[in-house]
Design a protein around this motif. Structure first.
Motif, short mmCIF file in Angstrom:
data_model
loop_
_atom_site.label_atom_id
_atom_site.label_comp_id
_atom_site.label_asym_id
_atom_site.label_seq_id
_atom_site.Cartn_x
_atom_site.Cartn_y
_atom_site.Cartn_z
N GLY A 59 0.82 -1.20 0.00
CA GLY A 59 0.00 0.00 0.00
C GLY A 59 0.85 1.25 0.00
O GLY A 59 2.05 1.22 -0.29
N GLU A 60 0.23 2.36 0.35
CA GLU A 60 0.90 3.66 0.28
C GLU A 60 1.60 4.00 1.59
O GLU A 60 2.82 3.99 1.69
CB GLU A 60 -0.14 4.73 -0.08
CG GLU A 60 0.43 6.13 -0.13
CD GLU A 60 -0.56 7.14 -0.73
OE1 GLU A 60 -1.38 6.76 -1.57
OE2 GLU A 60 -0.49 8.31 -0.33
N ALA A 61 0.82 4.30 2.61
CA ALA A 61 1.36 4.76 3.89
C ALA A 61 0.31 4.51 4.96
O ALA A 61 -0.87 4.42 4.65
CB ALA A 61 1.70 6.25 3.81
N PRO A 62 0.72 4.41 6.22
CA PRO A 62 -0.26 4.19 7.29
C PRO A 62 -1.23 5.36 7.40
O PRO A 62 -0.86 6.51 7.15
CB PRO A 62 0.61 4.11 8.55
CG PRO A 62 2.02 3.98 8.11
CD PRO A 62 2.10 4.50 6.72
N GLY A 63 -2.46 5.07 7.77
CA GLY A 63 -3.43 6.09 8.14
C GLY A 63 -3.48 6.18 9.67
O GLY A 63 -2.59 5.68 10.36
N GLU A 66 -3.73 2.76 11.56
CA GLU A 66 -2.48 2.02 11.41
C GLU A 66 -1.39 2.64 12.30
O GLU A 66 -0.62 1.92 12.95
CB GLU A 66 -2.03 2.04 9.94
CG GLU A 66 -2.91 1.21 9.00
CD GLU A 66 -4.23 1.87 8.62
OE1 GLU A 66 -4.34 3.10 8.77
OE2 GLU A 66 -5.14 1.16 8.17
N PRO A 72 -0.31 -2.55 9.47
CA PRO A 72 -0.80 -2.03 8.19
C PRO A 72 -2.25 -2.43 7.93
O PRO A 72 -2.69 -3.51 8.34
CB PRO A 72 0.12 -2.70 7.17
CG PRO A 72 0.49 -4.00 7.80
CD PRO A 72 0.56 -3.72 9.29
N PHE A 73 -2.96 -1.57 7.26
CA PHE A 73 -4.31 -1.89 6.78
C PHE A 73 -5.22 -2.47 7.86
O PHE A 73 -5.73 -3.57 7.73
CB PHE A 73 -4.24 -2.81 5.55
CG PHE A 73 -3.88 -2.07 4.28
CD1 PHE A 73 -4.83 -1.34 3.59
CD2 PHE A 73 -2.57 -2.09 3.80
CE1 PHE A 73 -4.49 -0.64 2.43
CE2 PHE A 73 -2.23 -1.39 2.64
CZ PHE A 73 -3.19 -0.67 1.96
N ASN A 99 3.67 -1.25 3.34
CA ASN A 99 3.49 0.01 2.62
C ASN A 99 4.82 0.53 2.11
O ASN A 99 5.89 0.15 2.61
CB ASN A 99 2.90 1.06 3.57
CG ASN A 99 1.45 0.79 3.92
OD1 ASN A 99 0.58 0.75 3.06
ND2 ASN A 99 1.18 0.61 5.21
N HIS A 173 -6.54 1.00 -5.08
CA HIS A 173 -6.39 1.00 -3.63
C HIS A 173 -7.76 0.81 -2.97
O HIS A 173 -8.75 1.37 -3.44
CB HIS A 173 -5.78 2.34 -3.19
CG HIS A 173 -5.32 2.36 -1.77
ND1 HIS A 173 -6.19 2.39 -0.71
CD2 HIS A 173 -4.07 2.33 -1.25
CE1 HIS A 173 -5.48 2.40 0.41
NE2 HIS A 173 -4.19 2.35 0.12
N1 URA Z 1 -3.77 2.78 3.35
C1 URA Z 1 -2.54 2.36 3.00
O1 URA Z 1 -2.07 2.60 1.89
N2 URA Z 1 -1.87 1.64 3.86
C2 URA Z 1 -2.34 1.32 5.07
O2 URA Z 1 -1.64 0.63 5.80
C3 URA Z 1 -3.63 1.77 5.41
C4 URA Z 1 -4.32 2.50 4.55
#
Ligand code: URA
Length: 210
Positions: A59-63, A66, A72-73, A99, A173
């Motif tokens: 994925g991209e990055a933690p929200g 997370e 993650p996710f 991520n 995504h």
């Molecule tokens: N979106 C992401 O790209 N990564 C995460 O870990 C959570 C949401």
């Protein structure tokens, strides 16, 4: 003798594989302060799942959720990803999820060039340690980062690309799917291509993506 710890400056080519490799990469990251995102994080989100997974989701990055849990996710988009994973017969623990960026960008803004440059090498090392059969890139950011292209996700998705010799399938995504549920069908098709090509256990039933 060198005073460097044995895990410092790991190169993808010289990594141990599987869980030993991931542990060494996590140790090298340490209490990371390589970019400014460290200042606002609660937890660094390294990744979770099977260190010997055949299938890795990036994925991209933690929200915010997370960042809170260090996993993650695990927020809303994560619940959708978990549903997709389970719909094709996997448990989350059987795949690996991580991520590109390990710390939450404030207000979930897009990661900046300097942040990507600091963090991306660790993703590449994680993939080198796991050596999955196939990678699924979730959204434009991981797909464009790993494939080093500016091509749009709408044209990248739906076919396999190669990352370091590993087939990589870009798809939308899950956060995008929450806003555009009509495109779940396309993600389902992309995931089915992965399942069919790699002979992972088939779907539990013929039920379509949720
Ligand atoms: N979106 C992401 O790209 N990564 C995460 O870990 C959570 C949401």
């Amino acid at each position: 003798p060198s005073l460097q710890p044995p895990t410092a400056n790991l190169h993808p080519g010289s990594l141990p594989s599987g869980s030993a490799g991931l542990a060494a990469i996590r140790e090298e990251l340490g209490d990371c302060r390589r970019c400014k995102l460290h200042a606002s994080r609660s937890h660094l989100v390294f990744g979770s799942g099977n260190p010997d997974a055949g299938l890795v989701f990036v994925g991209e990055a933690p929200g915010s959720e997370e960042d809170r849990q260090g996993l993650p996710f695990v927020g809303k988009a994560g619940q959708l990803l978990t549903g997709i994973i389970e719909a094709v017969g996997f448990r989350r623990e059987e795949v690996y999820i991580c991520n590109v960026i390990k710390c939450r960008p404030p207000e979930n803004r897009n990661p900046e060039g300097e942040e990507i440059a600091s963090c991306e090498p660790f993703l590449r090392k994680q993939l080198a340690a796991i050596r999955p059969k196939v990678i699924c890139a979730l959204g434009a950011f991981p797909a464009q980062t790993l494939l080093q292209t500016r091509e749009k996700i709408s044209s990248l998705r739906g076919r396999f690309h190669l990352y370091q010799g590993i087939p990589l399938m870009p798809t939308y995504h899950p956060a995008y799917l929450l806003r555009n549920p009509q495109d779940k069908r396309l993600v389902w098709e992309d995931i089915q291509q992965i399942i069919q090509r790699f002979g992972f256990r088939g779907p539990k039933s013929a039920r379509r993506g949720r």
